[in-house]
Write a protein that holds these residues in place. Structure first.
Motif, PDB file in Angstrom:
ATOM      1  N   MET A   1       0.884  -1.257   0.276  1.00  0.00           N
ATOM      2  CA  MET A   1      -0.001   0.211   0.050  1.00  0.00           C
ATOM      3  C   MET A   1       0.637   1.312  -0.025  1.00  0.00           C
ATOM      4  O   MET A   1       1.613   1.624   0.857  1.00  0.00           O
ATOM      5  CB  MET A   1      -1.099   0.110   1.330  1.00  0.00           C
ATOM      6  CG  MET A   1      -1.855   0.976   1.369  1.00  0.00           C
ATOM      7  SD  MET A   1      -3.336   0.665   2.239  1.00  0.00           S
ATOM      8  CE  MET A   1      -2.822   1.071   4.037  1.00  0.00           C
ATOM      9  N   ASP A   2       0.824   1.979  -1.107  1.00  0.00           N
ATOM     10  CA  ASP A   2       1.702   3.159  -1.225  1.00  0.00           C
ATOM     11  C   ASP A   2       0.949   4.577  -0.754  1.00  0.00           C
ATOM     12  O   ASP A   2      -0.144   4.875  -1.338  1.00  0.00           O
ATOM     13  CB  ASP A   2       2.165   3.417  -2.716  1.00  0.00           C
ATOM     14  CG  ASP A   2       3.076   4.482  -2.970  1.00  0.00           C
ATOM     15  OD1 ASP A   2       3.110   5.204  -3.701  1.00  0.00           O
ATOM     16  OD2 ASP A   2       3.983   4.665  -2.028  1.00  0.00           O
ATOM     17  N   LYS A   3       1.319   5.141   0.274  1.00  0.00           N
ATOM     18  CA  LYS A   3       0.539   6.055   1.091  1.00  0.00           C
ATOM     19  C   LYS A   3       1.446   7.272   1.086  1.00  0.00           C
ATOM     20  O   LYS A   3       2.722   7.258   1.421  1.00  0.00           O
ATOM     21  CB  LYS A   3       0.371   5.760   2.461  1.00  0.00           C
ATOM     22  CG  LYS A   3      -0.345   6.821   3.260  1.00  0.00           C
ATOM     23  CD  LYS A   3      -0.763   6.299   4.537  1.00  0.00           C
ATOM     24  CE  LYS A   3      -1.363   7.107   5.401  1.00  0.00           C
ATOM     25  NZ  LYS A   3      -1.702   6.732   6.754  1.00  0.00           N
ATOM     26  N   ASP A   4       1.373   8.574   0.287  1.00  0.00           N
ATOM     27  CA  ASP A   4       1.827   9.590   0.547  1.00  0.00           C
ATOM     28  C   ASP A   4       1.896  10.516   1.817  1.00  0.00           C
ATOM     29  O   ASP A   4       0.739  11.054   1.845  1.00  0.00           O
ATOM     30  CB  ASP A   4       1.431  10.592  -0.633  1.00  0.00           C
ATOM     31  CG  ASP A   4       2.332  12.002  -1.048  1.00  0.00           C
ATOM     32  OD1 ASP A   4       3.269  11.872  -0.444  1.00  0.00           O
ATOM     33  OD2 ASP A   4       1.843  12.662  -1.885  1.00  0.00           O
ATOM     34  N   ILE A   5       2.689  10.316   2.495  1.00  0.00           N
ATOM     35  CA  ILE A   5       2.695  10.908   3.695  1.00  0.00           C
ATOM     36  C   ILE A   5       2.877  12.475   3.849  1.00  0.00           C
ATOM     37  O   ILE A   5       2.400  13.251   4.630  1.00  0.00           O
ATOM     38  CB  ILE A   5       3.902  10.362   4.745  1.00  0.00           C
ATOM     39  CG1 ILE A   5       5.230  10.828   4.329  1.00  0.00           C
ATOM     40  CG2 ILE A   5       3.735   9.066   4.944  1.00  0.00           C
ATOM     41  CD1 ILE A   5       6.394  10.613   5.171  1.00  0.00           C
ATOM     42  N   TYR A   6       3.204  13.089   2.733  1.00  0.00           N
ATOM     43  CA  TYR A   6       3.270  14.435   2.333  1.00  0.00           C
ATOM     44  C   TYR A   6       2.126  15.182   1.845  1.00  0.00           C
ATOM     45  O   TYR A   6       2.106  16.378   1.627  1.00  0.00           O
ATOM     46  CB  TYR A   6       4.552  14.557   1.449  1.00  0.00           C
ATOM     47  CG  TYR A   6       5.776  13.985   2.067  1.00  0.00           C
ATOM     48  CD1 TYR A   6       6.574  14.408   3.112  1.00  0.00           C
ATOM     49  CD2 TYR A   6       6.408  13.129   1.273  1.00  0.00           C
ATOM     50  CE1 TYR A   6       7.845  13.750   3.414  1.00  0.00           C
ATOM     51  CE2 TYR A   6       7.653  12.167   1.650  1.00  0.00           C
ATOM     52  CZ  TYR A   6       8.282  12.721   2.763  1.00  0.00           C
ATOM     53  OH  TYR A   6       9.179  12.182   3.083  1.00  0.00           O
ATOM     54  N   LYS A   7       1.106  14.255   1.476  1.00  0.00           N
ATOM     55  CA  LYS A   7      -0.035  14.789   0.861  1.00  0.00           C
ATOM     56  C   LYS A   7      -0.615  16.120   1.635  1.00  0.00           C
ATOM     57  O   LYS A   7      -1.008  17.117   0.613  1.00  0.00           O
ATOM     58  CB  LYS A   7      -1.229  13.738   0.597  1.00  0.00           C
ATOM     59  CG  LYS A   7      -2.377  14.157  -0.241  1.00  0.00           C
ATOM     60  CD  LYS A   7      -3.252  12.990  -0.369  1.00  0.00           C
ATOM     61  CE  LYS A   7      -4.613  13.437  -1.236  1.00  0.00           C
ATOM     62  NZ  LYS A   7      -5.201  12.178  -1.321  1.00  0.00           N
ATOM     63  N   GLY A   8      -0.842  16.106   2.804  1.00  0.00           N
ATOM     64  CA  GLY A   8      -1.540  17.085   3.500  1.00  0.00           C
ATOM     65  C   GLY A   8      -0.751  18.378   3.566  1.00  0.00           C
ATOM     66  O   GLY A   8      -1.503  19.386   4.341  1.00  0.00           O
ATOM     67  N   LEU A   9       0.502  18.155   3.097  1.00  0.00           N
ATOM     68  CA  LEU A   9       1.488  19.535   3.930  1.00  0.00           C
ATOM     69  C   LEU A   9       1.177  20.783   2.685  1.00  0.00           C
ATOM     70  O   LEU A   9       0.977  20.703   1.477  1.00  0.00           O
ATOM     71  CB  LEU A   9       2.717  19.035   3.611  1.00  0.00           C
ATOM     72  CG  LEU A   9       3.580  18.062   4.737  1.00  0.00           C
ATOM     73  CD1 LEU A   9       4.792  17.811   4.426  1.00  0.00           C
ATOM     74  CD2 LEU A   9       3.344  18.894   6.103  1.00  0.00           C
ATOM     75  N   PRO A  10       1.134  21.749   3.141  1.00  0.00           N
ATOM     76  CA  PRO A  10       1.101  22.986   2.141  1.00  0.00           C
ATOM     77  C   PRO A  10       2.238  23.307   1.566  1.00  0.00           C
ATOM     78  O   PRO A  10       3.430  22.663   2.127  1.00  0.00           O
ATOM     79  CB  PRO A  10       0.812  24.303   3.291  1.00  0.00           C
ATOM     80  CG  PRO A  10       1.364  23.772   4.937  1.00  0.00           C
ATOM     81  CD  PRO A  10       1.295  22.116   4.578  1.00  0.00           C
ATOM     82  N   PRO A  11       2.418  24.129   0.632  1.00  0.00           N
ATOM     83  CA  PRO A  11       3.774  24.325  -0.021  1.00  0.00           C
ATOM     84  C   PRO A  11       4.766  25.000   0.798  1.00  0.00           C
ATOM     85  O   PRO A  11       6.000  24.886   0.625  1.00  0.00           O
ATOM     86  CB  PRO A  11       3.298  25.000  -1.246  1.00  0.00           C
ATOM     87  CG  PRO A  11       1.809  25.677  -1.129  1.00  0.00           C
ATOM     88  CD  PRO A  11       1.162  24.590  -0.022  1.00  0.00           C
ATOM     89  N   ILE A  12       4.350  25.817   1.495  1.00  0.00           N
ATOM     90  CA  ILE A  12       5.364  26.722   2.425  1.00  0.00           C
ATOM     91  C   ILE A  12       5.031  26.213   3.851  1.00  0.00           C
ATOM     92  O   ILE A  12       3.741  26.650   4.292  1.00  0.00           O
ATOM     93  CB  ILE A  12       5.192  28.046   2.169  1.00  0.00           C
ATOM     94  CG1 ILE A  12       5.409  28.655   0.816  1.00  0.00           C
ATOM     95  CG2 ILE A  12       6.327  28.992   3.080  1.00  0.00           C
ATOM     96  CD1 ILE A  12       6.893  28.429   0.036  1.00  0.00           C
ATOM     97  N   LEU A  13       5.957  25.984   4.412  1.00  0.00           N
ATOM     98  CA  LEU A  13       5.615  25.431   5.947  1.00  0.00           C
ATOM     99  C   LEU A  13       6.257  26.290   7.096  1.00  0.00           C
ATOM    100  O   LEU A  13       7.649  26.965   6.804  1.00  0.00           O
ATOM    101  CB  LEU A  13       6.184  23.927   6.201  1.00  0.00           C
ATOM    102  CG  LEU A  13       5.580  23.133   5.433  1.00  0.00           C
ATOM    103  CD1 LEU A  13       6.448  22.590   4.257  1.00  0.00           C
ATOM    104  CD2 LEU A  13       5.332  21.857   6.268  1.00  0.00           C
ATOM    105  N   THR A  14       5.554  26.532   8.136  1.00  0.00           N
ATOM    106  CA  THR A  14       5.916  27.088   9.370  1.00  0.00           C
ATOM    107  C   THR A  14       6.859  26.222  10.473  1.00  0.00           C
ATOM    108  O   THR A  14       6.633  24.892  10.254  1.00  0.00           O
ATOM    109  CB  THR A  14       5.001  28.129  10.020  1.00  0.00           C
ATOM    110  OG1 THR A  14       4.195  27.007  10.404  1.00  0.00           O
ATOM    111  CG2 THR A  14       4.188  28.880   9.180  1.00  0.00           C
TER     112      THR A  14
END
Length: 73
Positions: A1-14
């Motif tokens: 099962m390939d799960k994108d752990i980065y999917k919910g991250l915004p393009p610019i992070l604080t």
């Protein structure tokens, strides 16, 4: 099962975003952003790609990237 752990991250992070994603404290998140990110005014941020490269690289900054702590403005 390939799960994108980065999917919910915004393009610019604080620092708060980084801390929540990596499950580390805010101080540690700031240290990471100072290594991989950029400064905008009095704040520091990093891009989603910078964080991905940091995580995928085993938590090591790239040798050719300059540490924000050594930059003067």
């Amino acid at each position: 099962m390939d799960k994108d752990i980065y999917k919910g991250l915004p393009p610019i992070l604080t620092a708060k975003d980084v801390a929540e994603f990596l499950r580390v404290g805010t101080n540690q998140a700031y240290e990471i952003i100072h290594e991989i990110g950029f400064r905008y005014g009095r704040t520091v941020r990093c891009t989603k790609n910078q964080l991905i490269n940091f995580v995928e690289g085993g938590g090591k900054e790239h040798e050719d990237d300059e540490d924000l702590r050594t930059q003067s403005y």
